[in-house]
Motif scaffolding. Structure first.
Motif, PDB file in Angstrom:
ATOM      1  N   GLN A 273       0.836  -1.219   0.000  1.00 40.27           N
ATOM      2  CA  GLN A 273       0.000   0.000   0.000  1.00 40.27           C
ATOM      3  C   GLN A 273       0.865   1.261   0.000  1.00 40.27           C
ATOM      4  OE1 GLN A 273      -0.555  -2.630   2.002  1.00 40.27           O
ATOM      5  NE2 GLN A 273      -2.681  -2.783   2.658  1.00 40.27           N
TER       6      GLN A 273
ATOM      7  N   ASP B 293      -6.644   0.645  12.450  1.00 37.99           N
ATOM      8  CA  ASP B 293      -7.844  -0.107  12.087  1.00 37.99           C
ATOM      9  C   ASP B 293      -8.736  -0.312  13.297  1.00 37.99           C
ATOM     10  OD1 ASP B 293      -7.385  -1.125   9.115  1.00 37.99           O
ATOM     11  OD2 ASP B 293      -5.497  -1.017  10.189  1.00 37.99           O
TER      12      ASP B 293
ATOM     13  N   ASN C 276      -2.920  -1.974  13.528  1.00 34.88           N
ATOM     14  CA  ASN C 276      -2.714  -1.269  12.262  1.00 34.88           C
ATOM     15  C   ASN C 276      -1.947  -2.214  11.342  1.00 34.88           C
ATOM     16  OD1 ASN C 276      -3.018   1.152  10.667  1.00 34.88           O
ATOM     17  ND2 ASN C 276      -0.799   1.363  10.813  1.00 34.88           N
ATOM     18  N   LYS C 277      -1.696  -1.744  10.134  1.00 28.52           N
ATOM     19  CA  LYS C 277      -1.071  -2.588   9.117  1.00 28.52           C
ATOM     20  C   LYS C 277       0.161  -3.305   9.649  1.00 28.52           C
ATOM     21  CE  LYS C 277      -2.356  -3.356   6.006  1.00 28.52           C
ATOM     22  NZ  LYS C 277      -3.149  -4.593   5.836  1.00 28.52           N
TER      23      LYS C 277
HETATM   24  C1  LIG Z   1      -6.944   5.161   7.444  1.00 30.80           C
HETATM   25  S1  LIG Z   1      -6.904   3.550   6.955  1.00 30.80           S
HETATM   26  C2  LIG Z   1      -6.389   2.551   8.297  1.00 30.80           C
HETATM   27  C3  LIG Z   1      -5.663   1.417   7.875  1.00 30.80           C
HETATM   28  O1  LIG Z   1      -6.227   0.598   6.837  1.00 30.80           O
HETATM   29  C4  LIG Z   1      -5.149  -0.134   6.282  1.00 30.80           C
HETATM   30  O2  LIG Z   1      -5.383  -1.499   6.176  1.00 30.80           O
HETATM   31  P1  LIG Z   1      -5.816  -2.214   4.785  1.00 30.80           P
HETATM   32  O3  LIG Z   1      -5.043  -1.601   3.671  1.00 30.80           O
HETATM   33  O4  LIG Z   1      -5.502  -3.661   5.007  1.00 30.80           O
HETATM   34  O5  LIG Z   1      -7.308  -2.006   4.663  1.00 30.80           O
HETATM   35  C5  LIG Z   1      -3.969   0.175   7.141  1.00 30.80           C
HETATM   36  O6  LIG Z   1      -3.819  -0.615   8.267  1.00 30.80           O
HETATM   37  C6  LIG Z   1      -4.227   1.607   7.467  1.00 30.80           C
HETATM   38  O7  LIG Z   1      -3.422   2.187   8.436  1.00 30.80           O
END
Ligand SMILES: CSC[C@H]1O[C@H](OP(=O)(O)O)[C@H](O)[C@@H]1O
Length: 378
Positions: free
Chosen positions: A218, A259, A269-270
């Motif tokens: 990401q 998250d 979080n990620k």
């Molecule tokens: C502001 S988004 C919070 C959070 O979402 C992401 O996870 P994912 O890409 O797996 O949906 C990531 O943990 C971001 O920090």
């Protein structure tokens, strides 16, 4: 379902990245699996389309997941007719129950689903309620979610920028972030990336660094895309470079998204966030979490109770469908980790920055939410 488009993802009139398009009951999302090389909008015509897009991570990011789930329900509510108020509420409940099963870790989806279910049940229970009233009331709530999220993100950006400048005492700061928390992860502007955007708007950002964020990338695909598009001075690093980056590149602060933030401030979080927080502690770098109140889960006392999503090994072994790992190797692919509150300097929300009570190792999120309740909009 997919409608390939060469339309630019930037709304040039407003200079905004539009990851979620919703007009008059029509919903489409940028397929984030294809970014940054291809910009393609997928039509979301049903609750099932919304569920699929979330599960496949064509849309991702905690607030964006909640918004797209709710809007996929709105799309169906625009098209359907119901025999009674009770039928409308029952359909809404069944749809939300299904959407809740799409991804487990980000709490925003559950928070939104709980509110919508409660609202539609309340509307249906009113004396003489009609199906139209239940649908109209639920649609109004859903359609307000995007505007509320953008306003929250702008407030988070401002609070976070002010906190970082005050904490570091610097005029210009160098910020490290992880994953994608920008316009692609929210309705617009972003949470942690919103803080970076705000610092840039204030002329207080010297440089932003983003991690690749393996295995789904990401950072390399999405955050780098947003930073480059907005001409924010920035550099991409591999996840494995974070410690040496802090040692050699004068990082002023780390800011990441969330998250799920639980009652004591432990934060899911990620994957990779935890090791960045450990490195920050070692190097004396302030470590901030930026998230809306909709990411706070007061029902869980600490991070050990958070359900961590495990995803398919293909995300580790392949990139853009091409294998890079040795065939036959085993994989383990948790999508998130939990950073303990003890490693977090402050939690930046739209209502201000949560700090630990003097000398305490953890946050009191219950007290913060209670104290700031009057500022609540949604
Ligand atoms: C502001 S988004 C919070 C959070 O979402 C992401 O996870 P994912 O890409 O797996 O949906 C990531 O943990 C971001 O920090």
């Amino acid at each position: 379902m997919t409608s390939p488009s060469t339309a630019p993802s930037i709304n040039m009139a407003e200079n905004k990245l539009e990851a979620i398009r919703y007009r008059d009951g029509q919903l489409s999302i940028i397929n984030q699996l294809k970014l940054p090389l291809v910009t393609e909008y997928d039509a979301i015509s049903s609750v099932q389309d919304g569920w699929d897009a979330i599960r496949e991570m064509r849309v991702r990011g905690a607030p964006a997941i909640a918004i797209v789930a709710a809007l996929s329900l709105a799309v169906e509510l625009h098209k359907r007719t119901f025999a009674s108020a009770g039928d409308a509420a029952a359909f809404i409940k069944t749809s939300l129950d299904h959407l809740r099963t799409s991804r487990p870790t980000a709490v925003n989806l559950f928070e939104a689903a709980n509110k919508l279910e409660a609202l539609s049940a309340k509307l249906a229970a009113q004396e003489g309620a009609t199906a139209q009233q239940v649908v109209a009331g639920t649609l109004a709530k859903i359609e307000g979610m995007m505007a509320a999220d953008i306003a929250d993100n702008r407030a988070i950006g401002k609070h976070g920028a002010e906190a970082i400048l005050a904490k570091t005492g610097k005029d210009k700061v160098r910020i490290l972030t992880h994953c994608n928390t920008g316009s692609l992860a929210t309705a617009q502007y972003g949470t942690a990336l919103g803080v970076i955007r705000c610092l840039h708007e204030l002329g207080s950002l010297d440089h932003a660094f983003c991690t690749e964020t393996r295995p789904y990338n990401q950072g390399a695909r999405l955050t780098a895309y947003e930073l480059v598009t907005e001409k924010i001075p920035s550099t991409l690093v591999a996840d494995s470079m974070v410690s040496v980056l802090m040692k050699e590149k004068d990082i002023s602060a780390v800011v990441v998204g969330a998250d799920r933030v639980v009652a004591n401030g432990d934060t899911a979080n990620k994957i990779g966030t935890y090791q960045i927080a450990i490195a920050a502690k070692h190097h004396g770098v302030p470590f901030y979490v930026a998230a809306p109140i909709t990411s706070v889960d007061l029902d869980l006392p600490d991070g050990s109770h958070i359900v961590i999503e495990e995803r398919k090994g293909d995300e580790l072994t392949h990139i853009f469908g091409k294998r890079l790992a040795a065939p036959g190797i085993n994989t383990w692919n948790p999508a998130f980790d939990v950073t303990p509150a003890s490693l977090i300097t402050g939690i930046v929300t739209e209502r201000g920055v949560v700090k630990k009570p003097d000398g305490a190792p953890e946050f009191d999120m219950h007290a913060f939410v209670q104290e700031t309740r009057d500022q609540k909009r949604i």
